[in-house]
Design a protein around this motif. Structure first.
Motif: not given
Lengths: 458, 458
Positions: A213-221, A317-321, B89, B199, B303, B305, B331, B400-401, B431
């Motif tokens: 799924k799309d992720l938050h790049s802050g949480m998973y980047g 949007k800081t998404v990690l797709p 978002q 971050r 990243e 995005n 980040r 991380g965010g 998401s």
């Protein structure tokens, strides 16, 4: 029966012929987008009506996709088939058009009058040059000089999925002495051309999935893989430093250009600088040991035609797709086998995927390159007829585009095809603000009248 | 005055509190998309009305972007400021949502009740935990135990362009003893956290132009450069084989993690396997010599995005596009300077462009990382209060965010900020199908009541 009288009639009736073309251009027959299905159908109906107005027995023929239009008219040898396509390319980006692409108009420009609108050049305008030549001929002489079969397709811009099955199912009806195809261009402003080499085309669409799924790049980047980065790395690796394509066995079946052909092409005086300069470029990309003309007419390519993934709207949007997509096509030459290349390309991409990625494939069209036999006397008759109409003599040339129909005529119907067209490099086909010079339209109609005369006498 | 009575009242009035949150969630306050400007305004009005219903002096304050909401209530020391954001978002891809993102609902799931809808967790649900704690406190005791200033922003998801100017212009009004920020998560199901490292974030958008217009890949494929390929090569080169970022001087100002902090983090029992496994991944990407927790809390990233160019609709179009675009974010940690990194990144990209390409830049937000001083007694009071509410004691952690507001409180107002939140890793913030556990909401409200009690006594 006098050719001069037909040509005079063509000259006199250009305004009416232009109005008919504008009427056809108003139909947004975008074949690749399902939203325009009814419009494709409407364009086919328009052509059936127009052929019937010439006295042809014409019909719309259903296919699993958009319909074919087939019409027969006239008697006598040789029996000619004329092919064109009534579907058009999508129009995006719409904001780059200076007018509604489906509200066409005759415009005055610094280079003379042009017919502006989607499909004006590719291929409705070109298709109508032949229809109008037949109309003038019939009006002047009561009938055509030989038997003619019209064959119009509505899926050329979307890979022609129904074409081969339809040709197979109707081979007896479509088999003729020579096929005429009007979907190519002039070699130069004053130099007409008959295309004898055409590149094939293989279209592939791939979707790379990383996280589910799309992720938050802050949480998973950082720890999470990013499928856009994976896709970028794969695309970046498809060419080496010399511009050669890295897919294994890709160059199998690519012939070296014979010296005499290379010499003939060099004699054409193709201006590489202005060819690139017109589109804002100064240096040829691609294979570093080939000239641009050689690249376009005789070398295979791999291009990215579209890419998308993640957030592409306004703002940020800081998404990690989860997914990244690309549409990639290959132009093929000689004996390159599109199915083998599809297989090798997919295996090559899959071999480069990180463990946590998967790829899904959607294949688009796959057609081999074509090489015409020019022994049939119609070729030389047409070349002379074209040379009579235009300031410079007509040339036998290659073509970088893919018009698989020419190969199908040979393989399915055992018929050689002559590709003659009147488009110009600045017609902006497949781009915003597509146009067709009124002079292309006018002299195109006159050219076909001359060719009909020459072939039917030969 | 009894804390137990406040907690009992919170328990009894959860249905009404949930209804109020659902009402706020129905407002599609997407700050990054100009189409939702009026909705952002409406969300601000809603909050002003709600704060006034508590007896606060509350106002909507205009900015060049979306408005701020500021409210004051109560008397006595310490003076606390509470920050949250009412914007949310974007919701695309909309087809992956199981319900309308702005028609929120309380849903039963295998893991208990959840509040489903965009913003339920980030940040409207979290913001309302504090407001509801105040409401229950006032209902039970007639007034709050200390002076509180509410400060709600509507541009957090679009780079907070108005935040720093507004804080500078209103520094006297916003200066308090301690700031409370509710925009982070629990460390684990039963373990609350106070974030002390955050971050920073740098957002960049680039457009690479090759040919001046879209071209036909048949006519130009080979000699013409393709900006999607150029962009892909640049993105592919932003990381080396070890997952390190290649932008020159990028790691300047990145501190090594002190051994004692690394040891403390290792003691948290973070489950790297299930962290990745939950999103369908099995191997950490990123820097190969770091653990995932270390990457997320203490290492910088780069990243992509979003990426787009060429034809991205249904079917296939053999276009060779004029432009290719990407949204890329970094980040940042420690003392990394976002402005220096922006400059180095742009120069690095520009140094890699072929002669016939140009790049246009659009900068999005740029914020430095933050590190909290936890000497203020409110930190330890809050940590104990949280530990009373939850099964496990509260931990000081990294995040991380990027919540730049924490750094702004320090730099502009000389106020330390406590980041305490109740979100969960599976909340799907940013998401489709975002949710907030009803237990997060309920125990979040109770946690703030306990913290108010502890801090005002301390």
């Amino acid at each position: 029966m006098s050719l001069d009288a037909v040509l005079s009639r063509i000259d006199a009736q250009i305004p009416e012929a232009t109005d008919r073309l504008l009427d056809l251009l108003r139909i947004p027959s975008i074949s690749t987008d399902p939203a325009y299905k009814a419009d494709c159908d409407r364009a086919a109906d328009w052509l059936v009506d127009d052929l019937r107005s010439l006295g042809a027995e014409a019909e719309k023929r259903p296919t699993p996709g958009h319909p074919m239009v087939v019409g027969h008219i006239g008697e006598g040898a040789p029996h000619l088939l004329f092919y064109g396509h009534y579907d058009v390319q999508p129009v995006d980006p719409l904001n780059l058009w200076d007018r509604d692409p489906f509200d066409p108009q005759l415009e005055e420009t610094a280079n003379g009058k042009v017919i502006r609108g989607r499909g004006s050049s590719d291929d409705k305008g070109q298709l109508m040059t032949f229809v109008e030549a037949c109309r003038a001929w019939i009006a002047e002489n009561g009938k055509l000089p030989c038997k003619i079969t019209f064959f119009f397709e509505g899926e050329e811009e979307s890979g022609s999925p129904s074409l081969v099955p339809f040709m197979n199912d109707n081979a007896e009806e479509l088999k003729t002495d020579v096929a005429l195809i009007c979907d190519t261009g002039l070699f130069g402003e004053d130099t007409p051309a008959i295309v004898t080499m055409l590149r094939g085309l293989l279209g592939e669409e791939l979707t790379i999935t990383g996280p589910v799924k799309d992720l938050h790049s802050g949480m998973y980047g950082g720890p999470s893989m990013n499928p856009i980065r994976v896709l970028s790395r794969i695309i970046a690796g498809l060419h080496d430093d010399q511009g050669r394509i890295t897919v294994p066995d890709f160059y199998e079946g690519v012939p070296e250009l014979p010296d005499e052909i290379r010499a003939q092409w060099q004699g054409l005086g193709f201006d590489h600088g202005s060819f690139l300069g017109e589109v804002g470029l100064s240096e040829p990309a691609g294979e570093q040991d080939r000239t641009p003309l050689e690249m376009i007419w005789s070398r295979p390519t791999c291009e990215v035609n579209g890419i998308w993934g993640g957030y592409t709207g306004d703002g940020f949007k800081t998404v990690l797709p989860s997914k990244a997509h690309a549409k990639i096509s290959f132009r093929l030459v000689g004996q390159q086998d599109p199915h083998a290349i599809r297989k090798n390309f997919r295996a090559y991409v899959e071999s480069q995927l990180p463990k946590d990625c998967q790829v899904d494939w959607h294949g688009h069209g796959a057609s081999q390159a074509s090489q015409m036999e020019i022994d049939h006397p119609a070729f030389e008759a047409a070349r002379k007829a074209l040379s009579d109409e235009w300031p410079n003599p007509a040339a036998y040339v290659g073509c970088g585009g893919s018009i698989p129909i020419a190969g199908h005529f040979k393989r399915i119907l055992d018929t050689d095809a002559m590709l003659i067209g009147f488009g110009k490099d600045d017609d902006q086909i497949h781009s915003p603000n597509e146009k067709y010079d009124l002079s292309s339209f006018h002299k195109g109609i006159r050219s076909w009248a001359r060719i009909l005369d020459a072939i039917s006498k030969g």
